[in-house]
Motif scaffolding. Structure first.
Motif, short mmCIF file in Angstrom:
data_model
loop_
_atom_site.label_atom_id
_atom_site.label_comp_id
_atom_site.label_asym_id
_atom_site.label_seq_id
_atom_site.Cartn_x
_atom_site.Cartn_y
_atom_site.Cartn_z
N SER A 208 0.87 -1.30 -0.04
CA SER A 208 -0.01 -0.05 -0.03
C SER A 208 0.92 1.17 -0.10
CB SER A 208 -0.74 -0.15 1.16
OG SER A 208 -1.81 -1.14 1.34
N LEU A 209 0.41 1.99 -0.97
CA LEU A 209 1.34 3.49 -0.86
C LEU A 209 0.49 4.69 -0.74
CD1 LEU A 209 3.88 4.85 -1.68
CD2 LEU A 209 3.53 4.72 -3.79
N ASP A 210 0.68 5.63 0.24
CA ASP A 210 -0.26 6.76 0.44
C ASP A 210 0.88 7.73 0.52
OD1 ASP A 210 -2.74 5.58 0.69
OD2 ASP A 210 -2.29 4.99 2.52
N ILE A 211 0.51 8.86 -0.29
CA ILE A 211 1.28 10.13 -0.24
C ILE A 211 0.53 11.29 0.38
CG2 ILE A 211 2.70 11.47 -1.82
CD1 ILE A 211 2.79 9.26 -3.76
N VAL A 212 1.11 11.73 1.23
CA VAL A 212 0.42 12.93 2.04
C VAL A 212 0.49 14.33 1.30
CG1 VAL A 212 0.02 14.15 4.04
CG2 VAL A 212 0.80 11.76 4.09
N PRO A 213 -0.31 14.78 0.73
CA PRO A 213 -0.13 15.92 0.04
C PRO A 213 -0.17 17.30 0.52
CG PRO A 213 -2.70 15.64 0.28
CD PRO A 213 -1.83 14.39 1.08
N PHE A 214 0.63 18.28 0.07
CA PHE A 214 0.98 19.44 0.65
C PHE A 214 -0.35 20.07 1.46
CE2 PHE A 214 4.71 20.10 -2.57
CZ PHE A 214 5.57 19.55 -1.55
N THR A 215 -1.53 19.80 0.76
CA THR A 215 -2.63 20.52 0.95
C THR A 215 -3.05 20.00 2.60
OG1 THR A 215 -4.06 18.89 -0.15
CG2 THR A 215 -3.59 20.98 -1.24
N ALA A 216 -2.40 19.00 2.92
CA ALA A 216 -2.76 18.13 4.45
C ALA A 216 -2.22 19.47 5.39
CB ALA A 216 -2.17 16.94 4.59
N GLY A 217 -1.35 20.07 5.04
CA GLY A 217 -0.78 21.11 6.04
C GLY A 217 -0.18 20.58 7.20
N SER A 273 -5.60 5.67 -1.98
CA SER A 273 -4.60 5.26 -2.80
C SER A 273 -4.89 5.69 -4.15
CB SER A 273 -5.00 3.73 -2.83
OG SER A 273 -6.02 3.42 -3.03
N GLU A 274 -6.18 6.25 -4.52
CA GLU A 274 -6.61 6.67 -5.79
C GLU A 274 -5.90 8.05 -6.05
OE1 GLU A 274 -8.86 5.47 -3.72
OE2 GLU A 274 -9.14 3.63 -4.76
N ASP A 275 -5.98 8.98 -4.79
CA ASP A 275 -5.43 10.22 -5.14
C ASP A 275 -3.97 10.17 -5.19
OD1 ASP A 275 -7.91 11.61 -4.79
OD2 ASP A 275 -7.65 11.73 -2.44
N SER A 276 -3.46 9.26 -4.52
CA SER A 276 -1.98 8.98 -4.44
C SER A 276 -1.42 8.73 -5.67
CB SER A 276 -1.51 8.06 -3.42
OG SER A 276 -1.91 8.55 -2.12
N LYS A 277 -2.08 7.80 -6.47
CA LYS A 277 -1.65 7.27 -7.83
C LYS A 277 -1.94 8.44 -8.74
CE LYS A 277 -2.85 2.36 -7.21
NZ LYS A 277 -3.87 1.30 -7.72
N ALA A 278 -2.90 9.36 -8.66
CA ALA A 278 -3.26 10.40 -9.48
C ALA A 278 -2.08 11.40 -9.39
CB ALA A 278 -4.61 11.26 -9.08
N LEU A 279 -1.75 11.64 -7.94
CA LEU A 279 -0.41 12.58 -7.85
C LEU A 279 0.77 12.04 -8.62
CD1 LEU A 279 0.76 15.04 -6.60
CD2 LEU A 279 0.88 13.80 -4.26
N LEU A 280 1.13 10.69 -8.43
CA LEU A 280 2.30 10.12 -9.05
C LEU A 280 2.16 10.18 -10.46
CD1 LEU A 280 2.25 6.68 -6.89
CD2 LEU A 280 4.16 8.71 -6.99
N ASN A 281 0.93 10.02 -11.36
CA ASN A 281 0.93 10.39 -12.66
C ASN A 281 1.25 11.61 -13.12
OD1 ASN A 281 0.41 7.87 -14.05
ND2 ASN A 281 -1.64 7.83 -12.64
N ARG A 282 0.67 12.79 -12.24
CA ARG A 282 0.96 14.02 -12.50
C ARG A 282 2.29 14.27 -12.43
NH1 ARG A 282 -3.61 14.95 -9.40
NH2 ARG A 282 -2.33 15.90 -7.76
N MET A 283 3.14 13.87 -11.45
CA MET A 283 4.38 14.33 -11.36
C MET A 283 5.19 13.55 -12.49
SD MET A 283 4.69 16.29 -8.95
CE MET A 283 6.47 16.34 -9.05
N ARG A 284 4.69 12.40 -12.72
CA ARG A 284 5.63 11.73 -13.67
C ARG A 284 5.57 12.45 -15.11
NH1 ARG A 284 3.47 5.76 -15.85
NH2 ARG A 284 1.55 7.29 -16.25
N LYS A 285 4.30 13.31 -15.58
CA LYS A 285 4.44 13.87 -16.64
C LYS A 285 5.30 15.10 -16.43
CE LYS A 285 -0.32 12.61 -17.91
NZ LYS A 285 -1.65 13.10 -17.92
N GLU A 286 5.34 15.54 -15.29
CA GLU A 286 6.38 16.86 -15.11
C GLU A 286 7.60 16.44 -15.32
OE1 GLU A 286 5.89 19.07 -11.57
OE2 GLU A 286 3.99 19.23 -11.80
N TYR A 287 8.17 15.07 -15.17
CA TYR A 287 9.67 14.77 -15.53
C TYR A 287 9.79 14.17 -16.88
CZ TYR A 287 10.47 15.33 -10.41
OH TYR A 287 10.66 15.79 -9.23
N SER A 288 8.66 14.17 -17.72
CA SER A 288 8.74 13.84 -19.10
C SER A 288 9.51 14.81 -20.04
CB SER A 288 7.49 13.42 -19.69
OG SER A 288 6.87 12.29 -18.62
#
Length: 288
Positions: A208-217, A273-288
């Motif tokens: 399981s992979l969860d990424i705490v977003p900046f918006t969590a403060g 997990s869904e939000d974390s995967k969405a964030l990973l996909n967005r960041m992957r595009k930024e490094y393309s």
């Protein structure tokens, strides 16, 4: 357990289990530390160290103690056989030249755990790193190290990852800060491959992979990285490892373990997990 800095070899999980069993058998027999020490003609400190797995379980010591505690011959023979197995160094023993002594205990616990929970505020956790990402991270923390030393550390890190592929793989729950994805380690290609690795491994049933977003403060887990270990064997307590700059702390007191577990769970509630995967996909595009 406490701050670990010594140069002694890390005990295997089996040695930890046998040390606990030895203590339970002593207490069950109504024998004190002094009684056990007298039977071996050693100091009580030696008995304490045997029970805490801080030293090897010498077969002659084990046999004499179990005789003192009233064990039968079959039980003694089985225990001695296990002690001899436990005294064999783990596979990580050959990497003592590549890592600090206090980290070899971590590798032993990691290899024997059935459940791992980890929190990482700075970098992708070691079990999920790609070779190039691991090389860049370790180079950053070892600016004056030789390439040979660096290669050994990368090799160890990658070998540790094999536990996620074994038949009885442990359950791994990783919580990372979004900052980890923005911290560029190596080239954009290195980052892109690392993000793809995270996306792939997050599909595994036991990860399981969860990424705490900046918006969590501000939140409870804004602290040093830590890892929680739970074992299948009832003799072993849950343990939390927290790494400092030049040492590590191993905690097994219930209050300490519970506070870290609660922090991990609260952080995971900040995302999905869904939000974390969405964030990973967005960041992957930024490094393309």
């Amino acid at each position: 357990m406490s701050d670990a800095r010594s140069g002694t070899s890390a005990p295997t999980v089996l040695r930890l289990i046998l040390g606990r069993r030895l203590q339970e058998m002593r207490i069950g027999a109504g024998a004190s530390l002094e009684d056990a020490a007298k039977a071996l003609r050693v100091k009580t400190l030696t008995i304490r160290r045997l029970e805490k797995a801080e030293v090897a379980l010498k077969p002659l010591y084990v046999e004499k103690l179990l005789e003192t505690f009233g064990a039968d011959r079959q039980e003694i023979d089985e225990f001695v056989d296990l002690a001899e197995q436990a005294n064999k160094p783990g596979w990580w023993h050959s990497y003592r030249d590549a890592v600090p002594s206090w980290f070899t205990a971590y590798v032993s616990l990691e290899a024997g755990a059935k459940t791992l929970r980890t929190y990482e505020p700075q970098y992708v956790t070691g079990l999920l790193q790609t070779p190039d990402y691991a090389h860049a991270v370790l180079r950053g923390g070892l600016p004056n190290g030789s390439e040979e030393e660096l290669a050994r550390r990368v090799e160890l890190r990658l070998r540790r990852q094999s536990l996620l592929e074994r038949e009885n793989a442990p359950t791994l729950w990783v919580v990372m800060e979004e900052a980890v994805l923005h911290r560029r380690v190596g080239s954009p290609q290195v980052m892109r491959e690392q993000l793809e690795r995270l996306l792939d491994i997050s599909e595994l049933a036991h990860v399981s992979l969860d990424i705490v977003p900046f918006t969590a403060g501000a939140h409870i887990g804004a602290c040093a990285p830590f890892t929680y270990f739970r074992f299948e064997e009832p003799e072993l307590p849950d343990i939390v490892y927290s790494e400092l700059l030049s040492a590590a702390v191993y905690l097994d007191q219930r209050a300490d373990v519970v506070s870290h577990l609660e922090a991990h769970s609260r952080m995971a509630l900040q995302t999905s997990s869904e939000d974390s995967k969405a964030l990973l996909n967005r960041m992957r595009k930024e490094y393309s």
